[in-house]
Design a protein around this motif. Structure first.
Motif, PDB file in Angstrom:
ATOM      1  N   ARG A  88       1.026  -1.086   0.155  1.00  0.00           N
ATOM      2  CA  ARG A  88      -0.016   0.062   0.129  1.00  0.00           C
ATOM      3  C   ARG A  88       0.892   1.349   0.244  1.00  0.00           C
ATOM      4  O   ARG A  88       0.327   2.155  -0.204  1.00  0.00           O
ATOM      5  CB  ARG A  88      -0.776  -0.530   1.512  1.00  0.00           C
ATOM      6  N   ASP A  89       1.537   0.743   0.756  1.00  0.00           N
ATOM      7  CA  ASP A  89       2.703   2.389   0.371  1.00  0.00           C
ATOM      8  C   ASP A  89       2.816   2.958  -1.073  1.00  0.00           C
ATOM      9  O   ASP A  89       3.794   3.848  -1.172  1.00  0.00           O
ATOM     10  CB  ASP A  89       3.879   2.084   1.405  1.00  0.00           C
ATOM     11  N   ASN A  90       3.592   2.203  -2.169  1.00  0.00           N
ATOM     12  CA  ASN A  90       3.686   2.090  -3.201  1.00  0.00           C
ATOM     13  C   ASN A  90       2.266   2.817  -4.329  1.00  0.00           C
ATOM     14  O   ASN A  90       2.239   2.358  -4.874  1.00  0.00           O
ATOM     15  CB  ASN A  90       4.487   1.835  -3.574  1.00  0.00           C
ATOM     16  N   ALA A  91       1.270   3.262  -3.491  1.00  0.00           N
ATOM     17  CA  ALA A  91       0.030   3.931  -4.407  1.00  0.00           C
ATOM     18  C   ALA A  91       1.604   4.569  -5.356  1.00  0.00           C
ATOM     19  O   ALA A  91       1.208   5.885  -5.249  1.00  0.00           O
ATOM     20  CB  ALA A  91      -0.459   4.664  -3.329  1.00  0.00           C
ATOM     21  N   VAL A  92       0.700   4.286  -6.639  1.00  0.00           N
ATOM     22  CA  VAL A  92       1.115   4.768  -7.709  1.00  0.00           C
ATOM     23  C   VAL A  92      -0.220   4.718  -8.477  1.00  0.00           C
ATOM     24  O   VAL A  92      -1.482   4.454  -8.845  1.00  0.00           O
ATOM     25  CB  VAL A  92       2.015   3.443  -8.256  1.00  0.00           C
ATOM     26  N   ILE A  93       0.634   5.614  -9.762  1.00  0.00           N
ATOM     27  CA  ILE A  93      -0.394   5.810 -10.794  1.00  0.00           C
ATOM     28  C   ILE A  93      -0.150   5.793 -12.563  1.00  0.00           C
ATOM     29  O   ILE A  93       1.437   5.709 -11.961  1.00  0.00           O
ATOM     30  CB  ILE A  93      -0.609   7.792 -11.083  1.00  0.00           C
ATOM     31  N   LYS A  94      -0.763   4.767 -12.433  1.00  0.00           N
ATOM     32  CA  LYS A  94      -0.110   4.402 -13.958  1.00  0.00           C
ATOM     33  C   LYS A  94       0.081   5.635 -14.902  1.00  0.00           C
ATOM     34  O   LYS A  94      -1.370   6.245 -15.029  1.00  0.00           O
ATOM     35  CB  LYS A  94      -0.601   3.035 -14.667  1.00  0.00           C
ATOM     36  N   LEU A  95       1.288   5.454 -15.709  1.00  0.00           N
ATOM     37  CA  LEU A  95       0.969   6.776 -16.687  1.00  0.00           C
ATOM     38  C   LEU A  95       1.502   6.783 -18.257  1.00  0.00           C
ATOM     39  O   LEU A  95       3.196   5.633 -17.945  1.00  0.00           O
ATOM     40  CB  LEU A  95       1.743   7.728 -15.567  1.00  0.00           C
ATOM     41  N   GLU A  96       1.574   6.873 -19.238  1.00  0.00           N
ATOM     42  CA  GLU A  96       1.898   6.508 -19.874  1.00  0.00           C
ATOM     43  C   GLU A  96       3.089   7.332 -20.025  1.00  0.00           C
ATOM     44  O   GLU A  96       3.331   8.705 -20.642  1.00  0.00           O
ATOM     45  CB  GLU A  96       1.441   6.744 -21.331  1.00  0.00           C
ATOM     46  N   ALA A  97       4.295   6.885 -21.025  1.00  0.00           N
ATOM     47  CA  ALA A  97       5.277   6.987 -20.798  1.00  0.00           C
ATOM     48  C   ALA A  97       5.592   8.953 -21.914  1.00  0.00           C
ATOM     49  O   ALA A  97       6.355   9.688 -21.452  1.00  0.00           O
ATOM     50  CB  ALA A  97       6.422   6.422 -21.120  1.00  0.00           C
ATOM     51  N   ARG A  98       4.900   8.079 -23.051  1.00  0.00           N
ATOM     52  CA  ARG A  98       4.331   9.167 -23.675  1.00  0.00           C
ATOM     53  C   ARG A  98       3.761  11.126 -23.538  1.00  0.00           C
ATOM     54  O   ARG A  98       4.634  12.148 -23.829  1.00  0.00           O
ATOM     55  CB  ARG A  98       3.651   8.582 -24.730  1.00  0.00           C
ATOM     56  N   LYS A  99       3.439  10.788 -22.068  1.00  0.00           N
ATOM     57  CA  LYS A  99       2.204  11.218 -21.422  1.00  0.00           C
ATOM     58  C   LYS A  99       3.775  12.814 -21.380  1.00  0.00           C
ATOM     59  O   LYS A  99       4.041  14.057 -21.458  1.00  0.00           O
ATOM     60  CB  LYS A  99       0.795  11.504 -20.958  1.00  0.00           C
ATOM     61  N   LEU A 100       4.409  11.578 -20.455  1.00  0.00           N
ATOM     62  CA  LEU A 100       5.328  12.511 -19.386  1.00  0.00           C
ATOM     63  C   LEU A 100       6.529  12.979 -20.315  1.00  0.00           C
ATOM     64  O   LEU A 100       7.194  14.166 -19.961  1.00  0.00           O
ATOM     65  CB  LEU A 100       5.804  11.275 -18.824  1.00  0.00           C
ATOM     66  N   ASP A 101       6.765  12.285 -21.149  1.00  0.00           N
ATOM     67  CA  ASP A 101       7.613  12.982 -22.643  1.00  0.00           C
ATOM     68  C   ASP A 101       7.198  14.106 -23.054  1.00  0.00           C
ATOM     69  O   ASP A 101       7.908  15.456 -23.027  1.00  0.00           O
ATOM     70  CB  ASP A 101       8.310  12.473 -23.319  1.00  0.00           C
ATOM     71  N   GLN A 102       5.928  14.260 -23.368  1.00  0.00           N
ATOM     72  CA  GLN A 102       5.137  15.735 -23.561  1.00  0.00           C
ATOM     73  C   GLN A 102       4.791  16.307 -22.415  1.00  0.00           C
ATOM     74  O   GLN A 102       5.011  17.561 -22.819  1.00  0.00           O
ATOM     75  CB  GLN A 102       3.807  15.539 -24.252  1.00  0.00           C
ATOM     76  N   LEU A 103       4.831  16.173 -21.358  1.00  0.00           N
ATOM     77  CA  LEU A 103       5.131  17.265 -20.404  1.00  0.00           C
ATOM     78  C   LEU A 103       6.644  18.007 -19.908  1.00  0.00           C
ATOM     79  O   LEU A 103       6.624  19.089 -20.315  1.00  0.00           O
ATOM     80  CB  LEU A 103       4.504  16.083 -19.144  1.00  0.00           C
ATOM     81  N   ILE A 104       7.305  17.041 -20.258  1.00  0.00           N
ATOM     82  CA  ILE A 104       8.613  17.332 -20.016  1.00  0.00           C
ATOM     83  C   ILE A 104       9.374  18.078 -21.599  1.00  0.00           C
ATOM     84  O   ILE A 104      10.108  18.839 -20.797  1.00  0.00           O
ATOM     85  CB  ILE A 104       9.415  16.157 -19.922  1.00  0.00           C
ATOM     86  N   ASP A 105       9.283  17.799 -22.235  1.00  0.00           N
ATOM     87  CA  ASP A 105       9.107  18.706 -23.756  1.00  0.00           C
ATOM     88  C   ASP A 105       8.378  19.984 -23.251  1.00  0.00           C
ATOM     89  O   ASP A 105       8.825  21.841 -23.720  1.00  0.00           O
ATOM     90  CB  ASP A 105       8.160  18.026 -24.822  1.00  0.00           C
ATOM     91  N   ALA A 106       6.877  20.310 -23.182  1.00  0.00           N
ATOM     92  CA  ALA A 106       6.795  21.594 -22.518  1.00  0.00           C
ATOM     93  C   ALA A 106       7.277  22.433 -21.882  1.00  0.00           C
ATOM     94  O   ALA A 106       7.571  23.619 -21.814  1.00  0.00           O
ATOM     95  CB  ALA A 106       4.881  21.198 -22.350  1.00  0.00           C
ATOM     96  N   VAL A 107       7.717  21.582 -20.444  1.00  0.00           N
ATOM     97  CA  VAL A 107       8.502  21.954 -19.679  1.00  0.00           C
ATOM     98  C   VAL A 107       9.501  23.073 -19.756  1.00  0.00           C
ATOM     99  O   VAL A 107      10.241  24.068 -19.413  1.00  0.00           O
ATOM    100  CB  VAL A 107       8.522  21.521 -17.921  1.00  0.00           C
TER     101      VAL A 107
END
Lengths: 102, 696
Positions: free
Chosen positions: B281-300
């Motif tokens: 339980r300690d590792n409550a996790v959200i699954k996320l597509e890596a692509r979305k993360l890359d888009q975010l990082i690009d925008a940032v």
């Protein structure tokens, strides 16, 4: 993980005890949190419980809040976090507990 | 939540349970049997069976059912877990893992490794005897019937479910709220009422007991059995009424009550629920597509550039208020940048946790006793690297066990403990991640490596090689020193792939070895981050960026010493390169007040240091690294480019490459331990303040 434990920050202002709950409020923290809340609930005339820092809540957490309200009827729960709001809405407990949005 | 998402959840849950199962098996092998471990095996099989049943995955259900039956016998003390059974269970877990994989890939489970499936089933059933076999079949047909019923198109009906859970349900690690989420996947929750009358005042509250009762209205086309199965894992003492409120069915349905009784579940499955759940339980996790993360990082990344341009805009500079405002915006942008990048970082433990199992299998096969110690598992690195690290690390660990660690007899003869030690370690060091695999085996035999290399024509017979160069030979393609070719290593494929893989990640591998005492493989990887804290320098009109965390200090180079490429830094020799010469830059540089002075930037990468001579130090900046165009990738010394606040392009210097250039230009090998090469960091300078700069 820093959010495993619940911390209760208390401050007294104009005869109202302000409690700020920070962390998860689940079965794992419930017993300890209940113990920590009890003296406040018994001594304070009015209580204001800030739920903005509650990261996670389950049934144990919910019934803890209900029990708190039963112990001291002059309690207001304020600024519930997004997660808490969702759970309150889903369970219909938003009507039972006296919750103020902000 | 649609069916696919629920299936994803099932896959994820099954994987977690299988990992738990594996660690329980490992613990049983290492430290013996305990109730908790057996329970954890049982629970894994049971829970996977339960969730697979909901989806009508009979292949998995029948398989786990037999596994479960075996575990029941173990739990009741009718059977002992010996090495054979443990190995069988390992294989079953592997097979389940591959079934789950097939499920995720949406393949037909029946067609997936049918022989292995049948073979394992047969082995399990042999253990159980004929009786259990028929029981399993019966259960399959039962489940089949249920699954078929679910498949049939039944009309939407309204169900009223009233739930009064056993007081100890929370302690068992179950949260009633999760049932509602689950119900939401098989229908629509039209109303959910929480009955709080049973909750006492705080003083009398036992916070770990469940006092809440629920009344739910569900609109669903699911069969009663399916709805009941949602509460299958609820323990004895809970009262669950499910009734259909539609008129047509009211007569048969309204009166029926389903009280979940204990006979459904053997007792231990429930009592075991708590400790492991707590961990996961300690590792409550959200699954996320890596692509979305890359888009975010690009925008940032773009945000960082624009924010820097704003701060330097002349109109902004004119107003003190705006400057202040822009600076606070800049700070926030930096925070967003750090957090966004942090999202990509995962602890290396994800890779490391597979190794106990690998080490167990390999050591068993080779008849060696190995103790694996893991440290630094929480060291974080980029997610994309984690995936590519497993294979190379696996090769190195296998090699360490196969070639490094001696046989038990040899070890005892050499006065070592019978148990060999393999260590995995990871840590951060000046902008890089270091991963080490070390063993206390026999060490690399330089003579043997050299002889073999000559035999295979990898080096000339009379060449003089340093120890380090000889070690590096084992990375050559087709190289093997093993006298005997084993299953695991010795065929000469592997180590060259290891090096290739790591070079793909822009990393390096180093080997340290002492004969008779062991060897250490050190992998050094950059923190491939899309955005870095950089330090901008200039040569003439050309702008360069150096990763800030590699800069040790900046000093003024007093006179234009031309020929000598070694600088005397407080008694330590420091090789340096002049960027102007290295990259043949135009030298009509801007004359400054102290025109005859240049700046020497002292850089450190891992344990090596070098200096870079530039004309001007410009200052710190946040650099968004863009990959170099294909045309430029052949050029040594740059790792990327970045766009400065004023729109100009600056090249990002590749420090490890520069260090080796500096070492080459002084005519000595880039050995960390050679005196005139890239100088090793001594204690005093390593602890020196990160850098001292005088700019602008």
């Amino acid at each position: 993980m820093s959010e495993v434990f619940m911390t209760v920050i208390a401050r007294i202002e104009n005869a109202t005890t302000h409690l700020q709950l920070q962390g998860a409020l689940t079965i794992y923290e419930a017993a300890a949190t209940a113990q920590e809340l009890l003296p406040h609930a018994q001594q304070a005339t009015t209580l204001c419980v800030d739920l903005s820092g509650v990261t996670e809540i389950d049934c144990a957490g919910l019934q803890l809040l209900i029990a708190l309200q039963k112990e001291n009827a002059f309690v207001v729960f304020t600024t519930p976090s997004r997660g808490v709001t969702d759970v309150l809405r889903a369970t219909g407990l938003g009507r039972t507990l006296s919750v103020e949005a902000a | 939540m649609d069916l696919n998402e629920s299936l994803d959840l099932l896959v994820q849950e099954a994987r977690e349970l299988l990992t738990e199962m594996e660690s329980a098996l490992l613990a049983i092998e290492a430290e013996g049997v305990s109730d908790e471990r057996i329970n954890s095996l049982f629970r894994a099989a049971h829970t996977i069976k339960g969730s697979a049943g909901l989806f009508g995955l009979e292949t998995i259900v029948s398989f786990t059912h037999v596994m479960e039956s075996v575990m029941v016998e173990v739990r009741n003390g009718e059977r002992e877990i010996d090495t054979n059974l443990a190995s069988l269970m390992f294989e079953c877990a592997d097979h389940l893992g591959s079934l789950v994989g097939a499920l995720e890939a949406q393949q037909d489970l029946k067609q997936h490794e049918p022989e292995r499936h049948a073979d394992l089933l047969q082995q399990l059933q042999q253990l159980l005897g004929a009786k259990a076999g028929t029981a399993a079949n019966a259960s399959i047909t039962e489940k089949n019937a249920a699954a078929n019923n679910n498949g049939a198109a039944t009309p939407m009906r309204n169900w009223k479910i009233s739930l009064q859970f056993a007081p100890d349900i929370l302690q068992q690690g179950m949260d009633p709220l999760s049932f509602f989420q689950y119900l939401g996947t098989i229908g629509t929750l039209t109303s959910l009422d929480t009955i709080t009358s049973a909750v006492p005042a705080l003083a009398k509250l036992d916070a770990e007991q469940c006092y809440l009762q629920f009344s739910v209205e569900l609109e669903s086309n699911a069969e009663r059995a399916k709805i009941e199965s949602v509460f299958e894992f609820v323990s004895e003492g809970s009262t669950i009424d499910i009734c259909c409120t539609d008129e047509s069915d009211a007569i048969d349905d309204k009166s029926t009550q389903a009280t979940i009784a204990a006979k459904r579940l053997p007792a231990a499955a429930k009592s075991a629920a708590t400790p492991e759940r707590r961990q996961n339980r300690d590792n409550a996790v959200i699954k996320l597509e890596a692509r979305k993360l890359d888009q975010l990082i690009d925008a940032v990344g773009e945000l960082v550039i624009r924010s820097a341009s704003c701060q330097n805009h002349p109109d902004v500079r004119r107003s003190a208020g705006l400057v202040e405002l822009m600076e606070s915006v800049g700070q926030l942008v930096a925070q967003i940048r750090d957090r966004a990048l942090d999202l990509r970082m995962v602890p290396i433990g994800e890779v490391f946790h597979r190794f106990p199992r690998i080490v167990r299998d390999v050591s068993k096969e080779l008849g060696k006793r190995i103790e694996l110690t893991i440290s630094g598992a929480d060291t974080e690195l980029d997610k994309s690297m984690v995936d590519k690290l497993t294979d190379p690390l696996m090769h190195i660990v296998r090699n360490a066990i196969d070639h490094g660690i001696e046989s038990i007899a040899d070890r005892v003869a050499a006065g070592k403990s019978a148990e060999g030690v393999v260590k995995l370690n990871a840590y951060h060091q000046s902008g890089a991640i270091i991963i080490e695999v070390s063993d206390d085996g026999r060490g690399l035999n330089t003579e043997k490596i050299y002889r073999k290399a000559v035999e295979r024509g990898l080096v000339a017979a009379d060449s003089k090689l340093s120890e380090r160069e000889i070690f590096n030979l084992i990375f050559a393609a087709g190289f093997s020193t093993a006298d005997q070719v084993t299953d695991l290593s010795g065929r000469g494929v592997g180590m060259d792939v290891v090096r290739q893989n790591i070079e793909h990640l822009r990393g390096t591998v180093d080997i340290f070895s002492t004969p008779g005492e062991g060897s250490r493989f050190q992998i050094q990887l950059p923190l491939t981050l899309a955005i870095i804290d950089g330090f901008q320098v200039a040569v003439g009109n050309a702008q360069f960026v150096i990763p800030l965390n590699m800069i040790v200090e900046c000093i003024d180079l007093p006179t234009r010493s031309t020929s000598n490429r070694i600088f005397n830094l407080r008694g330590q020799p420091l090789p340096y390169v002049r960027l102007a010469d290295q990259f043949a830059l135009d030298h009509n540089r801007v004359i400054r007040n102290n025109a005859e002075r240049e700046c020497l930037v002292v850089l450190a990468c891992g344990e090596q240091r070098c200096g870079v001579v530039v004309d001007t130090l410009v200052g710190e900046l946040q650099a968004v690294i863009k990959p170099l165009n294909n045309i430029l990738t052949g050029i040594h010394g740059f790792s990327g480019s970045t766009i400065l606040g004023d729109g100009c392009v600056a090249l990002v210097l590749d420090i490890p490459a520069l260090i080796s250039m500096a070492a080459e230009s002084t005519g000595s090998p880039a050995d960390a331990d050679s005196v005139v090469g890239a100088a090793p960091i001594t204690k005093s300078s390593a602890t020196a303040k990160p850098y001292t700069v005088t700019t602008r």
